[in-house]
Design a protein around this motif. Structure first.
Motif, short mmCIF file in Angstrom:
data_model
loop_
_atom_site.label_atom_id
_atom_site.label_comp_id
_atom_site.label_asym_id
_atom_site.label_seq_id
_atom_site.Cartn_x
_atom_site.Cartn_y
_atom_site.Cartn_z
N LYS A 10 8.01 58.79 21.45
CA LYS A 10 7.62 57.59 20.98
C LYS A 10 8.58 56.75 20.80
O LYS A 10 10.05 57.08 20.39
N VAL A 11 8.32 55.44 20.80
CA VAL A 11 9.27 54.28 20.96
C VAL A 11 8.78 53.47 19.71
O VAL A 11 7.96 53.10 19.64
N ASP A 12 9.97 53.36 18.83
CA ASP A 12 9.88 52.51 17.73
C ASP A 12 10.89 51.41 17.86
O ASP A 12 12.17 51.53 18.02
N ARG A 13 10.75 50.09 17.59
CA ARG A 13 11.26 49.06 17.47
C ARG A 13 11.93 48.68 15.98
O ARG A 13 11.20 48.61 15.38
N SER A 14 13.35 48.99 16.07
CA SER A 14 13.86 48.94 14.77
C SER A 14 14.08 47.29 14.20
O SER A 14 14.36 47.18 13.11
N GLY A 15 14.43 46.49 15.17
CA GLY A 15 14.34 45.04 14.90
C GLY A 15 15.18 44.28 15.98
O GLY A 15 15.47 44.98 17.05
N VAL A 16 15.47 43.19 15.44
CA VAL A 16 16.26 42.30 16.52
C VAL A 16 17.59 41.88 15.89
O VAL A 16 17.65 41.47 14.78
N ALA A 17 18.52 41.95 16.66
CA ALA A 17 20.04 41.61 16.16
C ALA A 17 20.40 40.40 17.30
O ALA A 17 20.38 40.52 18.12
N HIS A 18 21.14 39.43 16.44
CA HIS A 18 21.79 38.40 17.47
C HIS A 18 23.21 38.70 18.08
O HIS A 18 23.96 38.87 16.71
N ALA A 29 19.37 37.33 21.09
CA ALA A 29 18.54 38.17 20.55
C ALA A 29 18.54 39.64 21.39
O ALA A 29 18.45 39.63 22.58
N GLN A 30 19.05 40.63 20.56
CA GLN A 30 19.03 41.94 21.21
C GLN A 30 17.90 42.92 20.49
O GLN A 30 18.15 43.04 19.34
N VAL A 31 16.89 43.31 21.21
CA VAL A 31 15.86 44.14 20.65
C VAL A 31 16.55 45.77 20.46
O VAL A 31 16.81 46.27 21.66
N ILE A 32 16.53 46.19 19.28
CA ILE A 32 16.92 47.48 19.02
C ILE A 32 15.96 48.44 19.03
O ILE A 32 14.80 48.16 18.21
N THR A 33 15.86 49.71 19.76
CA THR A 33 14.84 50.39 19.83
C THR A 33 15.15 51.99 19.59
O THR A 33 16.25 52.15 19.90
N ARG A 34 14.51 52.76 19.19
CA ARG A 34 14.63 54.07 18.96
C ARG A 34 13.47 55.09 19.82
O ARG A 34 12.53 54.90 19.43
N ARG A 35 14.12 55.75 20.58
CA ARG A 35 13.02 56.72 21.44
C ARG A 35 13.48 58.21 20.96
O ARG A 35 14.52 58.61 21.34
N ALA A 36 12.29 58.83 20.64
CA ALA A 36 12.44 60.06 20.02
C ALA A 36 11.40 60.98 20.99
O ALA A 36 10.38 60.72 20.91
N THR A 37 11.91 62.12 21.71
CA THR A 37 11.26 62.81 22.50
C THR A 37 11.01 64.25 21.73
O THR A 37 12.00 65.02 21.35
N GLN A 55 19.61 48.91 22.98
CA GLN A 55 19.37 47.44 22.73
C GLN A 55 19.26 46.98 24.34
O GLN A 55 19.83 47.14 25.21
N GLN A 56 18.34 45.84 24.09
CA GLN A 56 17.74 45.06 25.30
C GLN A 56 18.00 43.48 25.13
O GLN A 56 17.44 42.86 24.08
N CYS A 57 18.79 43.09 25.96
CA CYS A 57 19.13 41.53 25.97
C CYS A 57 17.90 40.75 26.37
O CYS A 57 17.15 40.98 27.12
N THR A 58 17.42 39.99 25.32
CA THR A 58 16.25 39.05 25.70
C THR A 58 16.38 37.98 26.65
O THR A 58 15.43 37.35 27.12
N PHE A 59 17.73 37.85 27.00
CA PHE A 59 17.94 36.56 27.99
C PHE A 59 17.97 37.25 29.32
O PHE A 59 17.46 36.88 30.19
N CYS A 60 18.70 38.01 29.59
CA CYS A 60 18.92 38.73 31.04
C CYS A 60 18.16 40.01 31.44
O CYS A 60 17.81 40.66 32.38
N GLY A 61 17.51 40.62 30.17
CA GLY A 61 16.79 41.86 30.14
C GLY A 61 17.33 43.29 30.40
O GLY A 61 16.84 44.25 30.53
N LEU A 74 24.20 47.97 12.99
CA LEU A 74 23.65 46.48 13.37
C LEU A 74 23.00 45.91 12.15
O LEU A 74 22.26 46.34 11.67
N PRO A 75 23.27 44.56 12.21
CA PRO A 75 22.55 43.64 11.20
C PRO A 75 21.19 43.36 11.70
O PRO A 75 21.30 42.40 12.75
N VAL A 76 20.15 43.95 11.39
CA VAL A 76 18.68 43.74 11.94
C VAL A 76 18.38 42.81 11.09
O VAL A 76 17.99 43.05 9.80
N GLY A 77 17.36 41.89 11.58
CA GLY A 77 16.88 40.77 10.87
C GLY A 77 15.45 40.51 11.48
O GLY A 77 15.00 40.74 12.75
#
Length: 77
Positions: A10-18, A29-37, A55-61, A74-77
């Protein structure tokens, strides 16, 4: 009698941090995700096997692994 079992992630997006990306060096922006198997029996998730934070960079991927404490810090907003 037979059993239906397997693994489900299950993939949950925790938020976005700059933050500054370690790969491209941009403040993006860096997308923070949690993957629970979890181990499932008859499609019911029972036992957690592994939890991963990324964390995944939205600029380079590019995607990077994070520790649990770093993901919560991380400060997630």
């Amino acid at each position: 009698m037979f059993f239906i079992f397997g693994l489900r992630t299950k993939v949950d997006r925790s938020g976005v941090a700059h933050r500054v990306c370690p790969n491209c060096g941009n403040n993006a922006a860096q997308v923070i995700t949690r993957r629970a198997t979890k181990f499932t029996l008859f499609f019911i998730p029972l036992i957690p096997i592994r939890t991963r934070y990324t964390q995944q960079c939205t600029f380079c991927g590019n995607e990077y692994d994070l520790s649990k404490s770093e993901a919560h810090r991380l400060p997630v907003g």
